[in-house]
Design a protein around this motif. Structure first.
Motif, PDB file in Angstrom:
ATOM      1  N   CYS A  67       0.865  -1.181   0.000  1.00 31.89           N
ATOM      2  CA  CYS A  67       0.000   0.000   0.000  1.00 31.89           C
ATOM      3  C   CYS A  67       0.902   1.231   0.000  1.00 31.89           C
ATOM      4  CB  CYS A  67      -0.864   0.021   1.263  1.00 31.89           C
ATOM      5  SG  CYS A  67      -2.223  -1.140   1.209  1.00 31.89           S
ATOM      6  N   PRO A  68       0.369   2.385  -0.424  1.00 34.55           N
ATOM      7  CA  PRO A  68       1.184   3.602  -0.386  1.00 34.55           C
ATOM      8  C   PRO A  68       1.595   3.925   1.054  1.00 34.55           C
ATOM      9  CG  PRO A  68      -0.892   3.976  -1.568  1.00 34.55           C
ATOM     10  CD  PRO A  68      -0.996   2.624  -0.938  1.00 34.55           C
ATOM     11  N   LYS A  70       2.243   6.179   4.267  1.00 35.92           N
ATOM     12  CA  LYS A  70       1.746   7.437   4.836  1.00 35.92           C
ATOM     13  C   LYS A  70       2.949   8.349   5.049  1.00 35.92           C
ATOM     14  CE  LYS A  70      -2.224   5.553   7.268  1.00 35.92           C
ATOM     15  NZ  LYS A  70      -2.771   5.146   8.562  1.00 35.92           N
ATOM     16  N   PRO A  71       2.731   9.678   5.150  1.00 36.70           N
ATOM     17  CA  PRO A  71       3.861  10.583   5.358  1.00 36.70           C
ATOM     18  C   PRO A  71       4.674  10.161   6.577  1.00 36.70           C
ATOM     19  CG  PRO A  71       1.844  11.814   4.953  1.00 36.70           C
ATOM     20  CD  PRO A  71       1.446  10.382   5.052  1.00 36.70           C
ATOM     21  N   SER A  77       1.003  -1.034   4.312  1.00 35.25           N
ATOM     22  CA  SER A  77       0.824  -2.454   4.629  1.00 35.25           C
ATOM     23  C   SER A  77       1.415  -3.311   3.505  1.00 35.25           C
ATOM     24  CB  SER A  77      -0.662  -2.770   4.790  1.00 35.25           C
ATOM     25  OG  SER A  77      -1.178  -2.083   5.915  1.00 35.25           O
ATOM     26  N   VAL A  78       2.114  -4.367   3.899  1.00 34.96           N
ATOM     27  CA  VAL A  78       2.791  -5.180   2.882  1.00 34.96           C
ATOM     28  C   VAL A  78       2.904  -6.646   3.327  1.00 34.96           C
ATOM     29  CG1 VAL A  78       5.081  -4.397   3.694  1.00 34.96           C
ATOM     30  CG2 VAL A  78       4.843  -5.334   1.388  1.00 34.96           C
ATOM     31  N   ALA A 131      -0.330  -5.281   8.010  1.00 37.91           N
ATOM     32  CA  ALA A 131      -0.045  -4.097   8.827  1.00 37.91           C
ATOM     33  C   ALA A 131       1.127  -4.417   9.753  1.00 37.91           C
ATOM     34  CB  ALA A 131      -1.273  -3.694   9.632  1.00 37.91           C
ATOM     35  N   LYS A 135       5.774  -3.293   9.745  1.00 40.37           N
ATOM     36  CA  LYS A 135       6.632  -2.861  10.853  1.00 40.37           C
ATOM     37  C   LYS A 135       8.053  -3.411  10.728  1.00 40.37           C
ATOM     38  CE  LYS A 135       3.251  -0.911  13.177  1.00 40.37           C
ATOM     39  NZ  LYS A 135       3.167   0.536  13.084  1.00 40.37           N
TER      40      LYS A 135
END
Lengths: 184, 280
Positions: A67-68, A70-71, A77-78, A131, A135
């Motif tokens: 997923c893209p 976030k700033p 998520s991958v 999610a 991390k």
């Protein structure tokens, strides 16, 4: 997960050969994400005798399209995608020196044979735990095929990415064993 | 006659796209912990705990539960006394998808043409199903569908003589062949009857029923329970790493069919089987 083997890139062939189907492993170091569209492109490059977008030696391909981010975060998520869709392309890449693959689900007979022939290993990650797996990714950058968006090839620096040996260098298969042991 | 404005619809769809992708249903969360306590494999237990942890992080950080934020399936229930004002309804829905996937940092996974395969870069178009009902209700369910599980779904036109046993065999065969690919523990949606496409629609709609709620049809409820038990004896287990929790639920919907046919569709939903709903 308990009692895991720690494996760092660049992977050594001798350590890959020691792994057995069902072993739980934490992977740290530099790996590359690539899925359907990138695999098609890499095989087109191979057919034209062009160099691969990155050096396969000692690293892994992670079948994933994130997923893209976030700033302020390295990645969204991958989790792993279904590996079977890469079966058509994998033997060509294994021939080119790719030894380690990370994804989810069964592989074809041809892929298993290539793994055995070249002393490789196929790891499975937990599908859908995306999610949590994000991390483990400390940095990410697109290194090829940027036009493919989520399907671009990304260099990922990971720390203790949790995986399980699904197919080892002898061709033993964790998924088959799991069914044999758990089917009632 | 009640008027519903399209800008409200766009806003609702936008929010539902984000909520569905980041917040796993309480029904599924409860099912994770219930199944973890009876899962026979130690590794399987650990995977179920990991999935709960993943869902907690996703909810807390409003990050997608899974990187495959799906093709956006939208169920619209619209009363025949409702009039839509402000533009074309489906454009408003697609605009909501576009905004939701951008604002929610969701993955754009849709390609414009099945052969050319160029990404539309905004996850549109959605797949929209409309149901017209009496009254003036306007209800939307957004159910993003990941393709790890969608790809393992199957449809078969059985012969009436194959009957209920034929349906059960087909379901079990489909789940066994799917193995680890659809990210077990799965939710199994089954549609039986109607025509070919009606059974497929029913199987998708069946996935929307909350996990752990009984089928209101007693006879179907018995079939669902039997199938769930049999599926969980296949050994696939959480993440396909082996165990006794391969499915969290089996949900079945049926419809009248033709004297010559017995269509059956099995739509597999991954452990995150996501959906969010709202009304205007």
């Amino acid at each position: 997960m308990s009692e895991r083997i720690k494996l760092e890139t660049p992977f050594q062939d001798s350590r890959l050969k020691e792994l057995n189907a069902g072993d739980m492993v934490y992977i740290s170091g530099t790996i590359f994400s690539a899925r359907d569209a990138a695999h098609k492109k890499m095989c087109e490059l191979a057919a034209d005798n062009q160099p691969m977008p990155f050096d396969f030696n000692g690293t892994a391909v992670y079948y994933a399209g994130p997923c893209p981010a976030k700033p302020g975060e390295p990645i969204g998520s991958v989790g792993p995608t279904t590996s079977g869709r890469m079966d058509l392309y994998s033997p060509t890449l294994i021939q080119k020196g790719l030894k380690v693959m990370i994804g989810k689900g069964l592989r074809s007979k041809e892929v298993t044979e290539s793994i055995v022939e070249h002393g490789g290993v196929y790891f499975a990650a937990i599908g859908g735990a995306a999610a949590l797996m994000a991390k483990c990714v400390k940095s990410a950058k697109v290194i090829a095929f940027e036009e493919l968006g989520t399907e671009a090839i990304r260099e990922l620096v990971v720390e203790e990415l949790p995986v399980i040996v699904a197919i080892d260098s002898k061709g033993d298969n964790m998924y088959q064993k799991a069914i044999e042991q758990n089917r009632e | 006659m009640r008027i519903v404005q399209t800008d409200k619809i766009t806003g609702l769809v936008q929010n539902l796209c984000i909520d569905a992708n980041c917040i796993i249903g309480d029904d599924i969360m409860q099912s994770f912990s219930k199944c973890a306590s009876c899962e026979k494999s130690a590794l399987g237990k650990e995977i179920l705990t990991t999935l709960s942890k993943n869902a907690e992080i996703a909810k807390r950080e409003m990050s997608p539960i899974c990187q495959d934020t799906g093709m956006t399936v939208v169920f619209v229930t619209i009363g025949q006394d409702v009039r839509i004002e402000g533009g074309f309804l489906e454009d408003a829905i697609n605009e909501g998808v576009r905004r939701g996937y951008e604002k929610g940092y969701l993955r754009k996974s849709v390609v414009k043409d099945p052969f050319d395969r160029v990404n539309t870069k905004d996850n549109t178009p959605a797949v929209v199903h409309y149901q017209i009902v009496p009254g003036d209700v306007f209800h939307i369910t957004v159910a993003p569908k990941g393709f790890g599980s969608e790809n393992m779904s199957r449809l078969k036109m059985l012969k009436p003589s194959q009957g209920l046993d034929g349906v059960k065999d087909f379901v079990l065969e489909t789940i066994f062949e799917a193995g680890a690919n659809p990210c077990p523990p799965i939710i199994v949606g089954i549609g039986v009857g109607g025509t070919m496409e009606k059974s497929a629609y029913l199987s998708k709609k069946a996935l929307l029923r909350p996990v752990g709620t009984p089928n209101p049809d007693k006879a179907l409820d018995i079939i669902e329970k039997e199938l769930l038990q049999k599926i969980n004896k296949l050994g696939i287990g959480p993440a396909g790493f082996g165990g006794s929790t391969t499915a969290l639920a089996v949900n079945m919907l049926t419809y009248p069919t033709h004297i010559a046919g017995l269509p059956v569709s099995v739509n597999i939903g991954c452990h995150a089987t996501r959906h969010a709903e709202g009304e205007l």
